[in-house]
Design an enzyme around this catalytic site. Structure first.
Site, PDB file in Angstrom:
ATOM      1  CG  HIS A  82      -8.511   3.906   1.121  1.00 40.49           C
ATOM      2  ND1 HIS A  82      -8.713   3.749   2.461  1.00 40.49           N
ATOM      3  CD2 HIS A  82      -9.741   4.199   0.600  1.00 40.49           C
ATOM      4  CE1 HIS A  82      -9.992   3.950   2.751  1.00 40.49           C
ATOM      5  NE2 HIS A  82     -10.639   4.240   1.639  1.00 40.49           N
ATOM      6  CG  ASN A 109      -1.819   1.152   1.328  1.00 44.09           C
ATOM      7  OD1 ASN A 109      -1.400   2.290   1.140  1.00 44.09           O
ATOM      8  ND2 ASN A 109      -3.078   0.909   1.628  1.00 44.09           N
ATOM      9  CD  GLU A 153      -7.184  -0.457   1.326  1.00 45.39           C
ATOM     10  OE1 GLU A 153      -7.494   0.530   2.013  1.00 45.39           O
ATOM     11  OE2 GLU A 153      -6.232  -1.194   1.579  1.00 45.39           O
ATOM     12  CG  HIS A 166       1.679   5.769   5.065  1.00 47.06           C
ATOM     13  ND1 HIS A 166       0.705   6.518   5.656  1.00 47.06           N
ATOM     14  CD2 HIS A 166       1.718   4.615   5.760  1.00 47.06           C
ATOM     15  CE1 HIS A 166       0.177   5.849   6.660  1.00 47.06           C
ATOM     16  NE2 HIS A 166       0.768   4.684   6.738  1.00 47.06           N
ATOM     17  CG  HIS A 171       2.229   2.575   9.429  1.00 45.68           C
ATOM     18  ND1 HIS A 171       1.943   3.915   9.333  1.00 45.68           N
ATOM     19  CD2 HIS A 171       3.027   2.438  10.506  1.00 45.68           C
ATOM     20  CE1 HIS A 171       2.532   4.557  10.311  1.00 45.68           C
ATOM     21  NE2 HIS A 171       3.189   3.684  11.049  1.00 45.68           N
ATOM     22  CD  GLU A 192      -7.361  -6.330   3.018  1.00 46.85           C
ATOM     23  OE1 GLU A 192      -7.561  -5.892   1.862  1.00 46.85           O
ATOM     24  OE2 GLU A 192      -6.657  -5.735   3.860  1.00 46.85           O
ATOM     25  CG  HIS A 235      -5.497  -2.234   9.568  1.00 49.34           C
ATOM     26  ND1 HIS A 235      -5.847  -1.235   8.701  1.00 49.34           N
ATOM     27  CD2 HIS A 235      -5.262  -1.636  10.742  1.00 49.34           C
ATOM     28  CE1 HIS A 235      -5.839  -0.085   9.323  1.00 49.34           C
ATOM     29  NE2 HIS A 235      -5.482  -0.291  10.556  1.00 49.34           N
ATOM     30  NE  ARG A 241      -8.063  11.002   5.493  1.00 48.96           N
ATOM     31  CZ  ARG A 241      -8.527  10.370   6.570  1.00 48.96           C
ATOM     32  NH1 ARG A 241      -7.737   9.615   7.290  1.00 48.96           N
ATOM     33  NH2 ARG A 241      -9.773  10.507   6.938  1.00 48.96           N
ATOM     34  CG  HIS A 242      -3.982   8.779   1.505  1.00 46.97           C
ATOM     35  ND1 HIS A 242      -4.800   8.039   0.686  1.00 46.97           N
ATOM     36  CD2 HIS A 242      -4.249   8.360   2.773  1.00 46.97           C
ATOM     37  CE1 HIS A 242      -5.499   7.207   1.421  1.00 46.97           C
ATOM     38  NE2 HIS A 242      -5.215   7.385   2.690  1.00 46.97           N
ATOM     39  NE  ARG A 284      -8.692   7.155   4.285  1.00 48.76           N
ATOM     40  CZ  ARG A 284      -9.558   6.813   5.241  1.00 48.76           C
ATOM     41  NH1 ARG A 284     -10.692   7.456   5.385  1.00 48.76           N
ATOM     42  NH2 ARG A 284      -9.255   5.845   6.075  1.00 48.76           N
ATOM     43  CB  THR A 308      -5.661   4.260   9.279  1.00 48.42           C
ATOM     44  OG1 THR A 308      -5.558   3.224   8.288  1.00 48.42           O
ATOM     45  CG2 THR A 308      -5.611   3.622  10.657  1.00 48.42           C
ATOM     46  CB  THR A 309      -9.468   1.269   7.234  1.00 48.99           C
ATOM     47  OG1 THR A 309      -9.213   1.960   6.019  1.00 48.99           O
ATOM     48  CG2 THR A 309     -10.771   0.517   7.123  1.00 48.99           C
TER      49      THR A 309
HETATM   50  N1  PXP Z   1      -5.910  -3.372   4.241  1.00 45.89           N
HETATM   51  C1  PXP Z   1      -6.825  -2.373   4.368  1.00 45.89           C
HETATM   52  C2  PXP Z   1      -8.239  -2.650   3.973  1.00 45.89           C
HETATM   53  C3  PXP Z   1      -6.453  -1.112   4.857  1.00 45.89           C
HETATM   54  O1  PXP Z   1      -7.374  -0.134   4.972  1.00 45.89           O
HETATM   55  C4  PXP Z   1      -5.103  -0.883   5.191  1.00 45.89           C
HETATM   56  C5  PXP Z   1      -4.690   0.467   5.672  1.00 45.89           C
HETATM   57  O2  PXP Z   1      -4.722   1.374   4.638  1.00 45.89           O
HETATM   58  C6  PXP Z   1      -4.180  -1.938   5.020  1.00 45.89           C
HETATM   59  C7  PXP Z   1      -4.617  -3.168   4.571  1.00 45.89           C
HETATM   60  C8  PXP Z   1      -2.732  -1.765   5.335  1.00 45.89           C
HETATM   61  O3  PXP Z   1      -2.570  -1.505   6.681  1.00 45.89           O
HETATM   62  P1  PXP Z   1      -1.154  -1.019   7.235  1.00 45.89           P
HETATM   63  O4  PXP Z   1      -0.879   0.307   6.615  1.00 45.89           O
HETATM   64  O5  PXP Z   1      -1.353  -0.963   8.701  1.00 45.89           O
HETATM   65  O6  PXP Z   1      -0.151  -2.063   6.793  1.00 45.89           O
END
Ligand code: PXP
Length: 236
Positions: free
Chosen positions: A42, A6, A69, A9, A213, A150, A190, A48-49, A44, A99-100
């Site tokens: 994602h 992802n 996403e 960031h 992250h 997921e 996540h 925001r990003h 949104r 975050t989600t």
């Molecule tokens: N999966 C989903 C559905 C998410 O919303 C996120 C966060 O954006 C992630 C995975 C990845 O999470 P992390 O950034 O904590 O690795």
């Protein structure tokens, strides 16, 4: 177990100055060169990003797989159908959240999600629903023709005691088994990081993990020394 990165960031950092640097599309291309199986972003509602331009450029340039996403809103579904990611992962979205924060409640939103899945399938996009490791939620996801789930791993990742962590791991293991029996693909994500992945990877039959992250944070730290030395060379 496959791994998608992802890159949200990178876009957060770019947007903090309102300029073009760092470029999330370049990060995605580098990630592909480094061996990831896919790119996750994602889009949104508040942008925001990641923004629409990022999603369209990623669609054009990446050669692995794009996982978009998104919330199941008319606006974003329309964009997804137009852009055509390989996978749309539907997540709950609240403007105030950092975050989600958890999985979507499929049972409470069954009609809206059924319509969203049908629209996305109409554009040849596979759909995943981001949910808690809960049997009833998995049954509901299968009932409305989701291709994947997921599993939200945030509770596992944030567990304080080992007992809590193993309890959640057990829940996830049972959920994966159940989803596979129903013919669903199973992704997870996540809060997965360089420590907890060592236990998490032992769960059989998870198709893919989505991580952001931890990897982007590590990249900032491990890349810092080289970045400083580059600047010192220019200054002196
Ligand atoms: N999966 C989903 C559905 C998410 O919303 C996120 C966060 O954006 C992630 C995975 C990845 O999470 P992390 O950034 O904590 O690795």
């Amino acid at each position: 177990m496959k791994f998608s990165l992802n890159v949200d960031h990178i876009a957060t950092l770019r947007n903090s100055r309102g300029e073009n640097d760092p470029e999330p599309v370049i990060a995605a291309l580098l990630a592909e060169q480094a061996g990831v199986d896919g790119i996750v972003v994602h889009l949104r509602e508040d942008r925001r990003h990641i923004n629409e331009r990022d999603v369209r450029l990623l669609r054009e340039l990446i050669t692995t797989k794009l996982d978009l996403e998104m919330a199941a809103t008319d606006e974003i579904i329309k964009i997804a159908c137009d852009v055509g990611p390989e996978l749309s992962t539907i997540v709950p979205e609240r403007r105030q959240e950092l975050t989600t924060e958890g999985g979507i409640n499929v049972i409470d939103n069954i009609n809206r999600l059924k319509d969203a899945i049908s629209d996305l399938h109409g554009a040849d996009i596979l759909v995943s629903l981001f949910i808690e490791p809960n049997i009833d939620q998995i049954d509901a996801a299968a009932e409305i023709n989701s291709d994947f789930i997921e599993i939200h791993t945030g509770v596992f990742a944030n567990a304080v005691t080992e007992e809590e962590q193993f309890d959640e791991l057990d829940k996830i293991r049972t959920a994966v088994k159940h989803a596979k029996k129903l013919g669903l693909g199973v992704n997870a994500g996540h809060g997965l990081n360089y420590q907890n992945i060592k236990i998490f990877r032992e769960i059989p039959d998870i198709d893919e993990v989505s991580i952001g992250h931890a990897v982007i944070s590590r990249a900032v730290i491990t890349g810092l020394k080289e970045a400083i030395q580059d600047m010192i060379r220019l200054i002196k």
